[in-house]
Design a protein around this motif. Structure first.
Motif, PDB file in Angstrom:
ATOM      1  N   PRO A 192       0.819  -1.216   0.000  1.00  0.00           N
ATOM      2  CA  PRO A 192       0.000   0.000   0.000  1.00  0.00           C
ATOM      3  C   PRO A 192       0.853   1.267   0.000  1.00  0.00           C
ATOM      4  CG  PRO A 192      -0.069  -1.097   2.153  1.00  0.00           C
ATOM      5  CD  PRO A 192       0.630  -2.028   1.214  1.00  0.00           C
ATOM      6  N   THR A 193       2.036   1.206   0.573  1.00  0.00           N
ATOM      7  CA  THR A 193       2.923   2.379   0.557  1.00  0.00           C
ATOM      8  C   THR A 193       3.293   2.757  -0.868  1.00  0.00           C
ATOM      9  OG1 THR A 193       3.845   1.717   2.696  1.00  0.00           O
ATOM     10  CG2 THR A 193       5.117   3.288   1.391  1.00  0.00           C
ATOM     11  N   LEU A 194       3.612   1.768  -1.678  1.00  0.00           N
ATOM     12  CA  LEU A 194       3.939   2.041  -3.077  1.00  0.00           C
ATOM     13  C   LEU A 194       2.705   2.475  -3.844  1.00  0.00           C
ATOM     14  CD1 LEU A 194       6.451   1.978  -4.867  1.00  0.00           C
ATOM     15  CD2 LEU A 194       5.808  -0.321  -5.581  1.00  0.00           C
TER      16      LEU A 194
ATOM     17  N   VAL B 101      10.600   5.851  -2.892  1.00  0.00           N
ATOM     18  CA  VAL B 101       9.750   4.965  -2.096  1.00  0.00           C
ATOM     19  C   VAL B 101       9.964   3.510  -2.512  1.00  0.00           C
ATOM     20  CG1 VAL B 101       7.352   4.298  -1.641  1.00  0.00           C
ATOM     21  CG2 VAL B 101       7.995   6.702  -1.603  1.00  0.00           C
ATOM     22  N   ARG B 102      10.086   3.291  -3.805  1.00  0.00           N
ATOM     23  CA  ARG B 102      10.335   1.943  -4.315  1.00  0.00           C
ATOM     24  C   ARG B 102      11.682   1.409  -3.793  1.00  0.00           C
ATOM     25  NH1 ARG B 102       8.979  -0.690  -9.535  1.00  0.00           N
ATOM     26  NH2 ARG B 102      10.657  -2.116 -10.085  1.00  0.00           N
ATOM     27  N   LEU B 103      12.702   2.274  -3.807  1.00  0.00           N
ATOM     28  CA  LEU B 103      14.023   1.867  -3.316  1.00  0.00           C
ATOM     29  C   LEU B 103      13.982   1.562  -1.822  1.00  0.00           C
ATOM     30  CD1 LEU B 103      17.103   1.528  -3.600  1.00  0.00           C
ATOM     31  CD2 LEU B 103      17.315   4.011  -3.339  1.00  0.00           C
TER      32      LEU B 103
ATOM     33  N   THR C   9       3.796  -7.042   6.529  1.00  0.00           N
ATOM     34  CA  THR C   9       3.274  -5.696   6.289  1.00  0.00           C
ATOM     35  C   THR C   9       3.889  -5.073   5.042  1.00  0.00           C
ATOM     36  OG1 THR C   9       2.916  -5.388   8.667  1.00  0.00           O
ATOM     37  CG2 THR C   9       2.991  -3.402   7.303  1.00  0.00           C
ATOM     38  N   LEU C  10       5.191  -5.233   4.861  1.00  0.00           N
ATOM     39  CA  LEU C  10       5.871  -4.649   3.700  1.00  0.00           C
ATOM     40  C   LEU C  10       5.385  -5.251   2.390  1.00  0.00           C
ATOM     41  CD1 LEU C  10       9.504  -4.471   5.130  1.00  0.00           C
ATOM     42  CD2 LEU C  10       8.051  -2.526   4.558  1.00  0.00           C
ATOM     43  N   THR C  11       4.954  -6.501   2.412  1.00  0.00           N
ATOM     44  CA  THR C  11       4.470  -7.152   1.199  1.00  0.00           C
ATOM     45  C   THR C  11       2.961  -7.029   1.037  1.00  0.00           C
ATOM     46  OG1 THR C  11       4.339  -9.270   2.376  1.00  0.00           O
ATOM     47  CG2 THR C  11       6.353  -8.810   1.141  1.00  0.00           C
ATOM     48  N   GLY C  12       2.307  -6.248   1.917  1.00  0.00           N
ATOM     49  CA  GLY C  12       0.874  -6.041   1.792  1.00  0.00           C
ATOM     50  C   GLY C  12       0.039  -7.230   2.223  1.00  0.00           C
TER      51      GLY C  12
END
Length: 474
Positions: free
Chosen positions: A82-84, A178-180, A261-264
């Motif tokens: 979701p961050t991306l 953000v992607r990096l 969480t990082l992988t959604g």
């Protein structure tokens, strides 16, 4: 049916004149800042910088770690994070804003239609004292097309488009950053998880050895060869090791939840099987320091922010000058619908509007001063981001070299501790050494092996941090 022919050549000539004068934009033209960069990084042995090649991974830098599980997690994060997704939506918003600003360079064409029945008041203001007003009720049908165009004589529109273009490029760089960061955070969490797996494996093997020693101490106690103290001390060591195992399990669970969480993925429905196999730090092609200016997206975003601020100076300065808008309207108006397209119903207008501010209490001057201050702040921010990028990269390069030496030494320490334990066990079984000697040797081996695993984890984290500091892919 007669129609009045309009001469569009005069507004067209004015439009061409506007295009010719558009280069005279208010405010300073943007120039990319010059930054003093060192010629090379500070390196030391055993650092061996790799040379980039066409066969090396470009965007997917994490593939250099050679872990299929990490590769799969990175792909999932890019697809479901979701961050991306937030950064992607902001990029789409910035591109739409650029398209809207660019539309100001073209004429605006409208189609107007009105169909009304209205009553005109008899008490409305008079146009002539000798001609009294009367109240009337009538229809009003209007169909017309209009066009307007702002002559950008002093670059207001040009600066607005430049600002929107730079802003869109800044958001694009922010998206890449953000992607990096997402990839680096995920890789760091994965490295921490695998380091925890390695420590859990070490502690589990040490616990198995400690239990065998406890069985030996129990047998010797049962035979009357030793007192109960040996058995109690060994049992205390086993209990302490079990505590460490539980704490490591808690740490692993936290890293696993972070990866979810990082992988959604919801943390309760996510799990990764344990894997004790050690990751190996990849070779990182460091290039030259000036590469950071082109490879780091946060540096690019800070530079684009300067361009946005520079365009705002021009936009604020353009308010000192008059604005000129050309307009034309052509259509029909009638109170009888059947006569709407007859010659007497024809309406048209061609003209220009000039607006010049004569007094504003210093508002324009204040806006220009504010824009210049914002540009100075953006320039200082850019310098700070470049310096921070240099520090992060140099810290990573130095840290990788130091940690490589420390890991080699930690492995030697673990080998030495293993030999000491073998000797202590042999002497204990022969009745020469005490149980305390064996316990001390066991604890030393456990600490040395865990330290080696932790230093390897730090090496991997330093690799991730260095890759992030250098801008990711190469």
């Amino acid at each position: 049916m007669m129609r009045v022919r309009l001469d569009w050549r005069r507004p067209a000539a004015l439009a061409l004149a506007s295009a010719a004068l558009a280069g005279c934009a208010a405010g300073p033209d943007y120039r990319k800042p010059d930054v003093s960069m060192p010629a090379a990084w500070k390196t030391e042995a055993p650092w061996k910088p790799a040379d980039p090649s066409d066969a090396a991974p470009k965007g997917e830098w994490w593939s250099r770690f050679g872990d299929p599980q990490l590769d799969a997690l990175q792909r999932k994060a890019l697809a479901d994070s979701p961050t991306l997704a937030v950064a992607s939506a902001r990029l789409a918003q910035a591109r739409s804003a650029l398209a809207a600003a660019s539309a100001s360079l073209l004429p605006q064409v409208t189609l107007n239609s009105r169909d009304a029945r209205q009553r005109i008041a008899a008490n409305r203001p008079l146009n002539n004292y000798n001609a009294p007003n009367f109240s009337t009720v009538q229809n009003d049908f209007v169909l017309s097309a209009g066009a307007s165009y702002e002559l950008d004589l002093f670059g207001r529109v040009q600066r607005a488009v430049e600002g929107a273009q730079a802003s869109a490029e800044q958001v694009q760089a922010d998206f890449e950053n953000v992607r990096l960061l997402l990839g680096a955070d995920l890789a760091a969490a994965y490295v921490n998880l695998r380091t925890a797996d390695a420590e859990i494996d070490i502690v589990s093997r040490s616990l198995a050895l400690q239990r065998r020693v406890l069985d030996l101490a129990t047998s010797r106690h049962d035979l009357g060869a030793t007192s109960g103290l040996d058995m109690a001390q060994q049992q205390a060591l086993v209990d302490a090791t079990l505590t460490q195992l539980e704490l490591l399990g808690r740490q692993r669970a936290q890293f696993e939840n972070a990866i979810a969480t990082l992988t959604g993925t919801p943390a309760p429905s996510f799990s990764l099987p344990a894997a004790a196999g050690a990751l190996r730090p990849p070779e990182v092609p460091i290039g030259i320091p000036s590469d950071i200016l082109e490879r780091r997206p946060d540096v690019a975003a800070a530079e684009r922010a300067m361009a946005v601020a520079n365009a705002q100076i021009g936009l604020a300065s353009a308010a000192y000058y008059p604005s000129v808008i050309l307009s034309a309207n052509y259509g029909d108006e009638s109170r009888v619908l059947s006569q709407l397209f007859s010659t007497p119903s024809l309406i048209w207008s061609v003209g220009a509007t000039l607006t010049q501010t004569l007094f504003d209490g210093g508002r324009i001057r204040a806006n220009v001063s504010s824009a210049r201050a914002a540009h100075e702040a953006a320039a200082a921010t850019y310098r700070r981001v470049v310096l921070s990028a240099m520090q992060e990269a140099q810290d990573g390069i130095t840290g990788m070299a130091k940690l490589e030496k420390a890991h080699a030494q930690a492995l030697k320490a673990a080998e030495s501790a293993s030999r000491v334990l073998d000797l202590a066990l042999t002497r204990y079984e022969g009745g020469v050494a005490t149980a305390l000697d064996v316990i001390t040797a066991q604890q030393s081996l456990l600490n040395a092996e865990r330290q080696a695993a932790q230093v390897l984890g730090q090496r991997l984290l330093a690799s991730v941090g260095t890759i992030r500091a250098l801008g990711g892919g190469w």
